[in-house]
Design a protein around this motif. Structure first.
Motif, PDB file in Angstrom:
ATOM      1  N   ASP A 142      28.763  13.243 -20.485  1.00 32.61           N
ATOM      2  CA  ASP A 142      29.317  12.092 -19.779  1.00 32.61           C
ATOM      3  C   ASP A 142      28.477  10.881 -20.184  1.00 32.61           C
ATOM      4  N   PRO A 143      29.000   9.981 -21.012  1.00 34.91           N
ATOM      5  CA  PRO A 143      28.205   8.861 -21.530  1.00 34.91           C
ATOM      6  C   PRO A 143      27.590   7.989 -20.443  1.00 34.91           C
ATOM      7  N   LYS A 144      28.188   7.964 -19.244  1.00 38.84           N
ATOM      8  CA  LYS A 144      27.630   7.145 -18.177  1.00 38.84           C
ATOM      9  C   LYS A 144      26.403   7.782 -17.534  1.00 38.84           C
ATOM     10  N   MET A 145      26.298   9.084 -17.636  1.00 42.89           N
ATOM     11  CA  MET A 145      25.181   9.785 -16.989  1.00 42.89           C
ATOM     12  C   MET A 145      24.081  10.016 -18.014  1.00 42.89           C
ATOM     13  N   TRP A 224      28.849  27.103  -3.683  1.00 41.20           N
ATOM     14  CA  TRP A 224      27.869  26.249  -2.996  1.00 41.20           C
ATOM     15  C   TRP A 224      27.203  25.312  -3.999  1.00 41.20           C
ATOM     16  N   SER A 225      26.832  25.859  -5.142  1.00 43.58           N
ATOM     17  CA  SER A 225      26.157  25.054  -6.164  1.00 43.58           C
ATOM     18  C   SER A 225      27.097  24.027  -6.778  1.00 43.58           C
ATOM     19  N   MET A 226      28.351  24.412  -6.968  1.00 41.86           N
ATOM     20  CA  MET A 226      29.329  23.452  -7.472  1.00 41.86           C
ATOM     21  C   MET A 226      29.437  22.259  -6.524  1.00 41.86           C
ATOM     22  N   ASP A 227      29.477  22.545  -5.234  1.00 41.41           N
ATOM     23  CA  ASP A 227      29.562  21.471  -4.244  1.00 41.41           C
ATOM     24  C   ASP A 227      28.297  20.623  -4.235  1.00 41.41           C
ATOM     25  N   LEU A 228      27.149  21.288  -4.356  1.00 49.17           N
ATOM     26  CA  LEU A 228      25.893  20.546  -4.382  1.00 49.17           C
ATOM     27  C   LEU A 228      25.831  19.610  -5.590  1.00 49.17           C
ATOM     28  N   LEU A 229      26.232  20.111  -6.752  1.00 48.59           N
ATOM     29  CA  LEU A 229      26.196  19.273  -7.954  1.00 48.59           C
ATOM     30  C   LEU A 229      27.080  18.040  -7.790  1.00 48.59           C
ATOM     31  N   ASP A 230      28.246  18.225  -7.168  1.00 51.88           N
ATOM     32  CA  ASP A 230      29.123  17.078  -6.928  1.00 51.88           C
ATOM     33  C   ASP A 230      28.448  16.051  -6.018  1.00 51.88           C
ATOM     34  N   ARG A 231      27.835  16.550  -4.955  1.00 49.17           N
ATOM     35  CA  ARG A 231      27.161  15.639  -4.013  1.00 49.17           C
ATOM     36  C   ARG A 231      25.939  15.000  -4.664  1.00 49.17           C
ATOM     37  N   TRP A 232      25.194  15.768  -5.387  1.00 48.81           N
ATOM     38  CA  TRP A 232      23.984  15.283  -6.063  1.00 48.81           C
ATOM     39  C   TRP A 232      24.353  14.169  -7.048  1.00 48.81           C
ATOM     40  N   ALA A 233      25.413  14.412  -7.826  1.00 49.64           N
ATOM     41  CA  ALA A 233      25.827  13.428  -8.833  1.00 49.64           C
ATOM     42  C   ALA A 233      26.372  12.153  -8.205  1.00 49.64           C
ATOM     43  N   SER A 234      26.732  12.206  -6.922  1.00 50.70           N
ATOM     44  CA  SER A 234      27.273  11.008  -6.267  1.00 50.70           C
ATOM     45  C   SER A 234      26.208   9.929  -6.071  1.00 50.70           C
ATOM     46  N   PHE A 235      24.949  10.253  -6.322  1.00 48.28           N
ATOM     47  CA  PHE A 235      23.871   9.267  -6.305  1.00 48.28           C
ATOM     48  C   PHE A 235      23.693   8.615  -7.681  1.00 48.28           C
ATOM     49  N   PRO A 237      24.990   7.286 -11.835  1.00 42.25           N
ATOM     50  CA  PRO A 237      25.669   6.108 -12.401  1.00 42.25           C
ATOM     51  C   PRO A 237      27.188   6.140 -12.340  1.00 42.25           C
ATOM     52  N   THR A 238      27.800   7.297 -12.164  1.00 42.01           N
ATOM     53  CA  THR A 238      29.259   7.348 -12.090  1.00 42.01           C
ATOM     54  C   THR A 238      29.780   7.005 -10.698  1.00 42.01           C
ATOM     55  N   SER A 239      28.875   6.901  -9.744  1.00 43.36           N
ATOM     56  CA  SER A 239      29.286   6.601  -8.374  1.00 43.36           C
ATOM     57  C   SER A 239      29.442   5.090  -8.185  1.00 43.36           C
ATOM     58  N   PRO A 240      30.452   4.651  -7.439  1.00 43.86           N
ATOM     59  CA  PRO A 240      30.582   3.220  -7.148  1.00 43.86           C
ATOM     60  C   PRO A 240      29.446   2.700  -6.255  1.00 43.86           C
ATOM     61  N   ASP A 241      28.722   3.610  -5.615  1.00 50.37           N
ATOM     62  CA  ASP A 241      27.614   3.222  -4.739  1.00 50.37           C
ATOM     63  C   ASP A 241      26.251   3.362  -5.412  1.00 50.37           C
ATOM     64  N   TYR A 242      26.266   3.541  -6.727  1.00 54.04           N
ATOM     65  CA  TYR A 242      25.009   3.792  -7.448  1.00 54.04           C
ATOM     66  C   TYR A 242      23.971   2.699  -7.189  1.00 54.04           C
ATOM     67  N   VAL A 243      24.370   1.446  -7.270  1.00 45.97           N
ATOM     68  CA  VAL A 243      23.425   0.334  -7.087  1.00 45.97           C
ATOM     69  C   VAL A 243      22.868   0.322  -5.664  1.00 45.97           C
ATOM     70  N   LYS A 244      23.666   0.705  -4.705  1.00 44.56           N
ATOM     71  CA  LYS A 244      23.224   0.702  -3.309  1.00 44.56           C
ATOM     72  C   LYS A 244      22.204   1.801  -3.019  1.00 44.56           C
ATOM     73  N   TRP A 245      22.339   2.923  -3.740  1.00 47.39           N
ATOM     74  CA  TRP A 245      21.492   4.070  -3.408  1.00 47.39           C
ATOM     75  C   TRP A 245      20.017   3.822  -3.708  1.00 47.39           C
ATOM     76  N   GLY A 246      19.714   3.049  -4.731  1.00 48.02           N
ATOM     77  CA  GLY A 246      18.307   2.795  -5.067  1.00 48.02           C
ATOM     78  C   GLY A 246      17.508   2.262  -3.893  1.00 48.02           C
ATOM     79  N   PRO A 247      17.916   1.135  -3.275  1.00 48.96           N
ATOM     80  CA  PRO A 247      17.182   0.605  -2.121  1.00 48.96           C
ATOM     81  C   PRO A 247      17.163   1.560  -0.922  1.00 48.96           C
ATOM     82  N   ILE A 248      18.244   2.311  -0.725  1.00 50.45           N
ATOM     83  CA  ILE A 248      18.271   3.255   0.397  1.00 50.45           C
ATOM     84  C   ILE A 248      17.214   4.343   0.200  1.00 50.45           C
TER      85      ILE A 248
END
Length: 413
Positions: A142-145, A224-235, A237-248
């Motif tokens: 995934d070129p964005k990640m 369980w791991s598939m779900d975790l990877l999805d949630r983990w990756a939501s932090f 660069p592909t997430s629309p909230d990526y910029v917000k997560w850094g300060p949080i």
């Protein structure tokens, strides 16, 4: 004038022709008994009925290896595949696929490509000795990640590509396996789905982003791991909230050095803030160097080598020759002597994984806390330390851990 007795032409030719005919018929008769018969015609394979594999999840057109599409019902799909391939369901040790990799471009660091090759060899050596498959990836799925996020699409794809594997073991490219005899204690983790090096006190009480390390981890091949990877990756660069997560993340883990969202702090966040969902299946391993900080390890490697050498001299069975593939009993015997310092190592047993965090061997942009020479020389020393354990089965060793090209024959008594 010399006298000659000339044979008339007819008398001279006739015996020759007769002899030639006799020889011809003899040869022909002999060939008639020795000529190999022509080969039988090839079978008509097009007439042989073919048996197609039963339909599996691989035939589902909606299956995607990309993290943009979630995987559902993975436990059921994997179980079906295993039932169709009973060889992989036989009783025995859990199957492990080691996954590692590097960037696709040549290294900027002049010694980077050589170091990456040796780091890869180190992992292949361990996999061969312990019967683990190794997948080395050097493309961005995934070129964005990019950066530390690049591993998650690879891990997810490896889980789909290897349904026979119970565990996927991610090992950063800058990590050196420095105890080739050590077996992963998989039975210890039978109730868990994710194993990382970490300390609960640092994660939950001190809220330190270095309370765990995401550069080396075991993840079970399950839903369980598939779900975790999805949630983990939501932090990432592909997430629309990526910029917000850094300060949080930095507001909670105040010692975090970097402003952007990173995978290591993201995992700590999931344990602290979403512990009810994920925490029960995560094991923070601190009983041994599941991965260890290289700065506190490299300086001790000579002493560790000396300690093992002295123990070998005392116990003859530890220095016996053995086949590389038949070394399971030998490794178990060593473990009996080194665990709990029974062999007198006084805490100097080999570290399992030495992780050169911050060294960046390929691009050379190492942490300014230490010099490039410290990184490259430390890596070379750790690799030679590990290589000695491999070369032993081939009758050689590095007498000097600082010299990668010098080897001596190994003497046995």
């Amino acid at each position: 004038m010399a006298l000659t007795h000339e044979i008339p032409p007819k008398t001279k030719i006739t015996p020759f022709i007769g002899g030639a005919l006799v020889a011809f018929f003899l040869i022909w008769s002999f060939r008639s008994f020795t000529i190999t018969p022509p080969p039988p015609p090839l079978p008509n394979f097009t007439q042989t009925p073919t048996r197609h594999d039963p339909t599996t999840f691989y035939d589902d057109p909606e299956l995607s290896y990309s993290m943009s599409t979630p995987v559902r019902n993975w436990d059921e799909k994997r179980t079906q595949w295993l039932n169709l391939h009973p060889y992989f369901s036989k009783p025995g040790p859990a199957r492990v696929v080691m996954v590692t990799g590097s960037q696709p471009d040549p290294c900027k660091n002049p010694v980077g490509d050589n170091l990456l090759l040796r780091l890869f060899k180190n992992k292949v050596d361990y996999g061969r000795i312990h019967g683990y498959d190794v997948f080395y990836n050097n493309v961005l799925l995934d070129p964005k990640m990019r950066g530390y996020w690049a591993k998650y699409p690879v891990i997810r794809a490896a889980m789909l590509a290897h349904p026979e594997a119970e565990w996927v073991w991610w090992v950063d490219s800058d990590a050196v396996i420095t105890d080739m005899d050590f077996d992963l204690p998989l039975d210890k983790y039978k109730e868990f789905n994710l194993v990382v090096h970490g300390w609960p006190n640092l994660v939950f009480k001190k809220k330190s982003w270095t309370g765990l390390n995401a550069g080396v981890f075991l993840i079970r091949n399950c839903q369980w791991s598939m779900d975790l990877l999805d949630r983990w990756a939501s932090f990432g660069p592909t997430s629309p909230d990526y910029v917000k997560w850094g300060p949080i993340l930095k507001s909670i883990f105040t010692d975090k050095l970097y402003p952007e969202s990173d995978d290591q702090t993201a995992l700590a966040y999931l344990l602290v803030k979403e512990g009810r969902k994920w925490g029960e299946k995560v094991y923070l391993e601190s009983d041994y160097y599941f991965e260890g900080y290289w700065v506190e390890i490299v300086g001790k490697l000579d002493m560790v080598s000396d300690s093992y050498r002295k123990l070998e001299k005392r116990v003859r069975t530890l220095r016996r020759r053995h086949a590389e593939k038949g070394g399971g009993g030998y490794r178990a015997l060593w473990e009996e002597y080194v665990k709990d310092n029974v062999g007198g190592l006084k805490g100097l047993r080999r570290p399992f994984v030495t992780h050169f965090t911050g060294c960046q061997p390929c691009n050379g942009d190492h942490n300014p806390m230490y010099s490039g020479d410290e990184c490259w020389e430390g890596m070379s020393k750790a690799l030679n330390f590990a290589d000695n354990q491999v070369l032993r089965n081939f009758g050689f060793f590095h007498p000097d851990l600082h010299n990668s090209s010098l080897v001596h024959p190994l003497s046995f008594d």
